[in-house]
Design a protein around this motif. Structure first.
Motif, PDB file in Angstrom:
ATOM      1  N   ARG A 210       0.816  -1.226   0.000  1.00 11.12           N
ATOM      2  CA  ARG A 210       0.000   0.000   0.000  1.00 11.12           C
ATOM      3  C   ARG A 210       0.850   1.276   0.000  1.00 11.12           C
ATOM      4  NH1 ARG A 210      -5.492  -0.433   1.238  1.00 11.12           N
ATOM      5  NH2 ARG A 210      -6.190  -2.541   1.790  1.00 11.12           N
ATOM      6  N   GLU A 211       2.092   1.181  -0.419  1.00 12.01           N
ATOM      7  CA  GLU A 211       3.035   2.306  -0.408  1.00 12.01           C
ATOM      8  C   GLU A 211       3.207   2.887   0.983  1.00 12.01           C
ATOM      9  OE1 GLU A 211       4.861   2.788  -2.986  1.00 12.01           O
ATOM     10  OE2 GLU A 211       3.702   1.393  -4.205  1.00 12.01           O
ATOM     11  N   LEU A 212       2.937   2.075   2.002  1.00 12.26           N
ATOM     12  CA  LEU A 212       3.142   2.477   3.392  1.00 12.26           C
ATOM     13  C   LEU A 212       4.374   1.816   3.993  1.00 12.26           C
ATOM     14  CD1 LEU A 212      -0.533   2.253   4.706  1.00 12.26           C
ATOM     15  CD2 LEU A 212       0.691   4.283   3.894  1.00 12.26           C
ATOM     16  N   LEU A 213       4.641   0.594   3.589  1.00 10.05           N
ATOM     17  CA  LEU A 213       5.801  -0.158   4.064  1.00 10.05           C
ATOM     18  C   LEU A 213       6.564  -0.676   2.863  1.00 10.05           C
ATOM     19  CD1 LEU A 213       7.473  -1.523   6.315  1.00 10.05           C
ATOM     20  CD2 LEU A 213       5.906  -3.473   6.131  1.00 10.05           C
ATOM     21  N   MET A 214       7.859  -0.335   2.773  1.00 11.62           N
ATOM     22  CA  MET A 214       8.720  -0.787   1.695  1.00 11.62           C
ATOM     23  C   MET A 214       9.946  -1.477   2.283  1.00 11.62           C
ATOM     24  SD  MET A 214       6.754   1.821   0.613  1.00 11.62           S
ATOM     25  CE  MET A 214       7.485   3.426   0.826  1.00 11.62           C
ATOM     26  N   ILE A 215      10.276  -2.637   1.729  1.00 10.46           N
ATOM     27  CA  ILE A 215      11.454  -3.395   2.162  1.00 10.46           C
ATOM     28  C   ILE A 215      12.309  -3.670   0.930  1.00 10.46           C
ATOM     29  CG2 ILE A 215      12.297  -5.526   3.221  1.00 10.46           C
ATOM     30  CD1 ILE A 215       9.682  -5.655   4.781  1.00 10.46           C
ATOM     31  N   GLY A 241      17.437  -2.248   3.036  1.00  6.88           N
ATOM     32  CA  GLY A 241      16.782  -1.000   3.394  1.00  6.88           C
ATOM     33  C   GLY A 241      15.307  -1.193   3.659  1.00  6.88           C
ATOM     34  N   ALA A 242      14.705  -0.210   4.316  1.00  3.31           N
ATOM     35  CA  ALA A 242      13.273  -0.243   4.605  1.00  3.31           C
ATOM     36  C   ALA A 242      12.765   1.177   4.766  1.00  3.31           C
ATOM     37  CB  ALA A 242      12.984  -1.050   5.872  1.00  3.31           C
ATOM     38  N   THR A 243      11.498   1.372   4.446  1.00  3.44           N
ATOM     39  CA  THR A 243      10.832   2.667   4.597  1.00  3.44           C
ATOM     40  C   THR A 243       9.456   2.445   5.204  1.00  3.44           C
ATOM     41  OG1 THR A 243      11.968   3.684   2.717  1.00  3.44           O
ATOM     42  CG2 THR A 243       9.881   4.666   3.388  1.00  3.44           C
ATOM     43  N   PHE A 244       9.114   3.274   6.169  1.00  4.29           N
ATOM     44  CA  PHE A 244       7.760   3.287   6.743  1.00  4.29           C
ATOM     45  C   PHE A 244       7.190   4.674   6.509  1.00  4.29           C
ATOM     46  CE2 PHE A 244       4.870   3.942  10.422  1.00  4.29           C
ATOM     47  CZ  PHE A 244       3.933   2.976  10.065  1.00  4.29           C
ATOM     48  N   GLU A 245       6.078   4.739   5.787  1.00  3.79           N
ATOM     49  CA  GLU A 245       5.491   6.020   5.386  1.00  3.79           C
ATOM     50  C   GLU A 245       4.042   6.094   5.841  1.00  3.79           C
ATOM     51  OE1 GLU A 245       4.883   8.589   1.267  1.00  3.79           O
ATOM     52  OE2 GLU A 245       6.514   7.125   1.458  1.00  3.79           O
ATOM     53  N   VAL A 246       3.658   7.242   6.407  1.00  8.03           N
ATOM     54  CA  VAL A 246       2.289   7.427   6.898  1.00  8.03           C
ATOM     55  C   VAL A 246       1.717   8.711   6.302  1.00  8.03           C
ATOM     56  CG1 VAL A 246       2.644   6.175   9.047  1.00  8.03           C
ATOM     57  CG2 VAL A 246       3.148   8.617   8.960  1.00  8.03           C
TER      58      VAL A 246
END
Length: 277
Positions: A210-215, A241-246
């Motif tokens: 959902r373009e909220l959590l990227m690994i 790498g990882a990204t958490f987006e809200v």
């Protein structure tokens, strides 16, 4: 691809316990219908280093701290629905308390996007293209005593430092998005041609929900560097790498983390934050 305003910050611990860090910040703002203007700042910290001389090799004279700072201004443009390009002009400053070097270079890139859902991307980028730099300052001066029949006198002479080239780099990369409901899997590959080290090939993948959590995960291989004796750089191996987006009202807030494996020195850790509005 900035739709309004975006602010980013990052902190990198360079080589684990070496005491070297990189702090960076950037700001981009959409201008007009298809343009984006950006500014950036990067500072490299080395901590306090003991001052030593030939007479006092153990120090006792205090400490000094080198300053490595890059400042940039960039502009990107959407030329058509499929073609995007940009350029970044950088001011490069490297200095000690009594010697410094100042230079200028640019980065430039172009990207082609296609597919029914823009799932295929291909790009080429040049980095660090500019004239040679040279160090100068009082640290390169020394005193000379001259003896002649009329007595002794002293004058100051200055050494000339050799100029050095910037580490220019060419990147050619492509990616493909596999889209499924609520998820995305991106496969990517990149070829890097370095001016002072061997060429590198990188492959990687990113999974997003959902373009909220990227690994992310990837691997970098140095051409001809199968053994440590053949390698010209320690930047080979696994990258993670990882990204958490809200979402935040009309914008988003994201936290990024990345790990870059090195063959020596314990690897590189980066953490960053991004705010879009």
């Amino acid at each position: 691809f900035t739709e309004g305003t975006e602010v980013v910050f990052s902190h990198t611990e360079w080589f684990a316990d070496a005491g070297i860090s990189i702090d960076a910040a950037g700001l981009t703002r959409k201008v007009g219908q298809n343009g984006v203007l950006g500014i950036s700042l990067m500072s490299m910290g080395f901590g306090d280093i003991e001052i030593t001389t030939t007479e006092l090799p153990d120090g006792g004279l205090g400490t000094y701290s080198p300053q490595f700072i890059n400042m940039g201004i960039s502009y990107a443009q959407k030329f058509t629905e499929n073609i995007h390009g940009g350029v970044n002009i950088k001011l490069v400053n490297q200095s000690l308390p009594d010697v410094s070097a100042l230079g200028m270079c640019f980065d430039a890139g172009i990207q082609y996007v296609t597919g029914s859902e823009e799932q295929f991307k291909f790009g080429i980028a040049l980095r660090n293209v500019g004239p040679p730099m040279r160090f100068s300052g009082d640290g390169l001066a020394f005193k000379v005593n001259i003896f002649n029949p009329n007595g002794e006198y002293t004058f100051t002479a200055e050494q000339r430092s050799n100029s050095f080239e910037l580490p220019s780099q060419l990147n050619i990369g492509a990616s493909y998005d596999i889209l499924i409901p609520n998820q995305r899997l991106t496969l990517a590959g990149n070829f890097t041609s370095n001016s002072f080290t061997k060429d590198q090939i990188g492959v990687g993948a990113e999974w997003a929900y959902r373009e909220l959590l990227m690994i992310r995960g990837g691997y970098v291989y140095e051409n001809g560097g199968l053994t440590e004796a053949d390698r010209t750089t320690i930047f080979t191996g696994v990258n993670l790498g990882a990204t958490f987006e809200v979402p935040l009202g009309a914008g988003t807030f994201a936290v990024d983390y990345a790990y870059r494996q090195t063959t020596l020195m314990g690897g590189i850790n980066s953490i960053g934050a991004r705010l879009s509005f």
